[in-house]
Design an enzyme around this catalytic site. Structure first.
Site, PDB file in Angstrom:
ATOM      1  N   VAL A 275      -4.688  31.357  51.644  1.00 32.46           N
ATOM      2  CA  VAL A 275      -3.792  32.166  52.470  1.00 32.46           C
ATOM      3  C   VAL A 275      -2.998  31.189  53.338  1.00 32.46           C
ATOM      4  CG1 VAL A 275      -3.657  33.918  54.285  1.00 32.46           C
ATOM      5  CG2 VAL A 275      -5.381  34.124  52.487  1.00 32.46           C
TER       6      VAL A 275
ATOM      7  N   ASP B  28     -15.977  46.954  51.653  1.00 38.81           N
ATOM      8  CA  ASP B  28     -16.312  45.572  51.992  1.00 38.81           C
ATOM      9  C   ASP B  28     -16.144  45.352  53.495  1.00 38.81           C
ATOM     10  OD1 ASP B  28     -17.095  43.000  51.680  1.00 38.81           O
ATOM     11  OD2 ASP B  28     -15.339  42.316  50.552  1.00 38.81           O
TER      12      ASP B  28
ATOM     13  N   GLY C  36      -6.723  30.247  55.541  1.00 34.43           N
ATOM     14  CA  GLY C  36      -8.065  30.490  55.008  1.00 34.43           C
ATOM     15  C   GLY C  36      -8.005  30.463  53.496  1.00 34.43           C
ATOM     16  N   SER C  37      -9.156  30.674  52.849  1.00 34.25           N
ATOM     17  CA  SER C  37      -9.125  30.729  51.387  1.00 34.25           C
ATOM     18  C   SER C  37     -10.217  31.652  50.877  1.00 34.25           C
ATOM     19  CB  SER C  37      -9.293  29.332  50.807  1.00 34.25           C
ATOM     20  OG  SER C  37     -10.549  28.829  51.196  1.00 34.25           O
TER      21      SER C  37
HETATM   22  P1  AMP Z   1      -9.625  37.275  52.193  1.00 35.79           P
HETATM   23  O1  AMP Z   1     -10.045  36.853  50.865  1.00 35.79           O
HETATM   24  O2  AMP Z   1      -8.596  38.364  52.192  1.00 35.79           O
HETATM   25  O3  AMP Z   1     -10.818  37.646  53.030  1.00 35.79           O
HETATM   26  O4  AMP Z   1      -8.933  35.989  52.924  1.00 35.79           O
HETATM   27  C1  AMP Z   1      -9.589  34.735  53.039  1.00 35.79           C
HETATM   28  C2  AMP Z   1      -9.339  34.108  54.382  1.00 35.79           C
HETATM   29  O5  AMP Z   1      -7.930  33.940  54.619  1.00 35.79           O
HETATM   30  C3  AMP Z   1      -9.822  34.973  55.541  1.00 35.79           C
HETATM   31  O6  AMP Z   1     -11.185  34.756  55.797  1.00 35.79           O
HETATM   32  C4  AMP Z   1      -8.948  34.477  56.677  1.00 35.79           C
HETATM   33  O7  AMP Z   1      -9.463  33.262  57.194  1.00 35.79           O
HETATM   34  C5  AMP Z   1      -7.624  34.185  55.980  1.00 35.79           C
HETATM   35  N1  AMP Z   1      -6.739  35.362  56.053  1.00 35.79           N
HETATM   36  C6  AMP Z   1      -6.650  36.379  55.178  1.00 35.79           C
HETATM   37  N2  AMP Z   1      -5.733  37.273  55.565  1.00 35.79           N
HETATM   38  C7  AMP Z   1      -5.224  36.822  56.730  1.00 35.79           C
HETATM   39  C8  AMP Z   1      -4.240  37.323  57.657  1.00 35.79           C
HETATM   40  N3  AMP Z   1      -3.584  38.462  57.423  1.00 35.79           N
HETATM   41  N4  AMP Z   1      -3.995  36.614  58.769  1.00 35.79           N
HETATM   42  C9  AMP Z   1      -4.663  35.447  59.002  1.00 35.79           C
HETATM   43  N5  AMP Z   1      -5.580  34.928  58.182  1.00 35.79           N
HETATM   44  C10 AMP Z   1      -5.875  35.601  57.051  1.00 35.79           C
END
Ligand code: AMP
Length: 619
Positions: free
Chosen positions: A367, A477, A360-361
């Site tokens: 990530v 959040d 994801g990003s």
């Molecule tokens: P965040 O900014 O922390 O919300 O991360 C952005 C995106 O990365 C999320 O919407 C997920 O798609 C992916 N992501 C973040 N953390 C994880 C994790 N621990 N395991 C799997 N995907 C993740």
């Protein structure tokens, strides 16, 4: 699939081992007549009643015969399990005492499935595909309809897909393979001696011991045992499963499987087609074979050789896995040996990134998938990599703050941090939740997840939030986009970028920074007065429940933030999602009380949802 007859009975605890049954009964007070029903993990299709009497736990196998039904020690016979239970509530008749009270299930309890369930399902699909040339929906339907009949065809050969099964090798080869790996005690493999005859080779204190297996009429046991009193199994897999927990006649338990070298050859063939004459393709089993009861298995080659081809296997998930069946339920640091070396800063040499595997990003960067090498095992991880930005120091500080916040948390329903790695970029290494954000997953799987299933997930979120509330941590959040799914039955709270800790004397904190905030998820006091507290998180939880029960719909669609404020001030609220139970909607409305003191705490919410689920399971 035909449902296990016991599954709807409140006293049924799934596939529990004897020791675990004892633990549950003790936890519930171990009063005379307290009982539970469980499935035997070693004798497929056999139920067992565990009952307390005079502080001791007694176990009774329930026999089943097609025409006569269920009975215990041939006392009475009953066509249904619940009839047998009702009968023994009236009369002990062969038991130590009559059954009095069903053991209550602890909150958050999930029925443990058959230990070999997942492997069996995969093997059965393979088998039917081969035999009947079925595919897709037809294949699944056939397996579901003939599940029990297929059991005897599939179970005896299940070991052929296991990492520890080395096929036909000599005793000397087995010794060579075991002594070649850096492990002292409990490393084992199973080999074929002659057609249909097998042996376990087991390393203990630098010596290899061999145990021949006997197969008598489909029942397997160790030849060193006395025939009559020996413990018999329906398959080699069940035997290995049993002796990995119990030493009994062995010199030590079967602790670490030694991987058959040809498994790596197969995994190098990306299309999974085996060149061997073996009729059973092994690649589909790589999930079960590489993860042996949640532990990584010993490799006899340096791990670099297999890393490139194993990414998908490592990240493959069983989407039906209950929390405790996944590798991210228990903290990696629950192991004292790993805890000893614990540091927030990680060694870059132990971290491998999959540059092609973006999970994801976000604003900070992407990530990526990764693997982290702990002292004892390798773990699939998610790595948040900070991208190059204009103001790198501010971004670094934010990510470090998020890491420090996460480092204080350790809960099964919260994404745990593994550590921080400051190398080519600043990286935050976390547990992985492969199915990604809840809202998008629900949008894509609308028809397949029931409302109760969704309530199970939000209950897990409330459990995690209750842990934060107790520690005075404010998330700020909470939203379905920040709840990640490990499996369809396992949710974890993530994204602590905005989180803060309240001081002892603070009931809320103020934040007047101009950062972009998720206003549609915020309570009015947070939007209008920038006041943040756990009660504000409760409001966001209400919105998260609404998003979940609407299968990922957007709240206040088409409205801008100032319009939402007016809408709320005029007493209006989001509507009840279609199919949402009334009591759950009432709970949402309580989360959206303007007066924060009237909102429930997470502790109350968790209890409420737990009670709701218990009742739903009984009806
Ligand atoms: P965040 O900014 O922390 O919300 O991360 C952005 C995106 O990365 C999320 O919407 C997920 O798609 C992916 N992501 C973040 N953390 C994880 C994790 N621990 N395991 C799997 N995907 C993740």
């Amino acid at each position: 699939m035909e449902k296990n007859e016991a599954e709807n009975m409140p006293c049924y605890f799934g596939y529990l081992k004897r020791k675990e049954a004892k633990r549950f009964l003790r936890l519930a007070g171990a009063t005379d007549g307290l009982y539970l029903l469980r499935s035997s993990a070693t004798q497929l299709g056999t139920y067992v009643i565990s009952i307390t009497h005079h502080r001791k736990i007694h176990n009774y196998e329930i026999n089943y015969q097609k025409d006569q039904g269920y009975s215990i020690n041939d006392y009475g016979s009953h066509m249904a399990l619940n009839k047998l239970i009702e009968y023994h509530m009236l009369l002990a008749d062969g038991l130590c005492c009559p059954l009095r009270q069903a053991c209550p299930k602890p909150s958050g309890f999930y029925l443990p499935p058959a230990p070999l369930y997942e492997m069996y399902r995969r093997a059965t699909l393979e088998h039917v595909h081969k035999k009947h040339k079925l595919r897709g929906k037809d294949l699944h339907q056939y397996v579901d309809e003939h599940y029990d009949e297929l059991l005897p065809e599939v179970i005896p050969r299940l070991h052929e897909g296991m990492a520890w099964f080395h096929r036909r090798i000599s005793r000397e080869d087995a010794e060579h393979r075991l002594l070649n790996v850096k492990h002292t005690s409990g490393l084992f493999l199973v080999r074929e001696r002659d057609f249909g005859l097998y042996a376990i080779s087991l390393l203990h204190k630098h010596k290899v011991l061999h145990y021949a297996l006997v197969n008598e009429g489909g029942k397997i046991f160790l030849s060193c045992n006395d025939r009559r009193s020996s413990r018999k199994f329906d398959s080699i897999c069940q035997m290995v499963e049993f002796y990995s927990d119990n030493k009994e006649q062995l010199v030590t338990r079967l602790k670490v499987p030694c991987v058959a070298p040809e498994l790596r050859r197969y995994s190098e063939e990306p299309n999974g087609v085996s060149s061997s004459s073996h009729t059973w393709p092994r690649l589909p089993f790589s999930l079960s074979t590489l993860r042996y009861r949640g532990k990584m298995v010993a490799e006899s080659n340096p791990p670099q050789d297999i890393f490139p081809v194993l990414w998908d296997n490592l990240y493959m998930v069983n989407k039906d896995a209950r929390p405790s069946e996944t590798p991210v339920y228990n903290s990696i640091y629950a192991d004292p040996e790993e805890l000893r070396d614990r540091r927030l800063e990680l060694d870059r040499n132990r971290l491998r990134l999959d540059q092609n595997g973006e999970l994801g990003s976000g604003n900070f960067g992407s990530v990526l998938r990764g693997i982290y090498k702990f002292t004892k095992k390798d773990m699939a991880v998610a790595v948040k990599v900070l991208k190059a930005v204009e103001d790198p120091e501010a971004r670094r500080a934010e990510l470090l703050q998020e890491a420090e916040f996460m480092a204080q948390l350790d809960h099964p329903f919260i994404v745990r941090i593994v550590g921080i790695c400051d190398a080519e970029a600043l990286m935050l290494v976390m547990e992985v939740a492969s199915l990604g954000p809840l809202h998008t997953y629900l949008r894509e799987h609308k028809g397949t997840m029931s409302q109760n299933h969704l309530i199970e997930l939000v209950h897990q979120v409330s459990d995690g939030m209750s842990y934060l509330e107790e520690r005075r941590f404010v998330h700020r959040d909470l939203a379905a986009r920040n709840v990640l799914l490990v499996s369809e039955r396992y949710a974890k709270i993530s994204d602590f970028g905005l989180s803060k800790v309240l001081m002892e004397d603070q009931t809320y904190l103020r934040d007047k920074t101009q950062q972009k905030l998720p206003l549609k998820w915020y309570a009015l006091e947070s939007v209008l007065q920038q006041k943040f507290s756990s009660k504000g998180d409760v409001w966001s939880f209400g919105i998260t429940v609404w998003e979940t029960l609407s299968y990922g719909d957007k709240p206040y669609k088409g409205m801008r933030a100032p319009e939402v404020v007016k809408f709320l001030q005029s007493g209006q609220r989001l509507e009840k999602p279609t199919g949402c139970p009334e009591t759950i909607y009432q709970l949402m409305l309580r989360c959206w009380e303007i007066d924060m003191n009237k909102r429930p705490t997470f502790k109350e919410i968790e209890r409420h949802l737990s009670h709701y689920l218990t009742m739903a399971m009984q009806t």
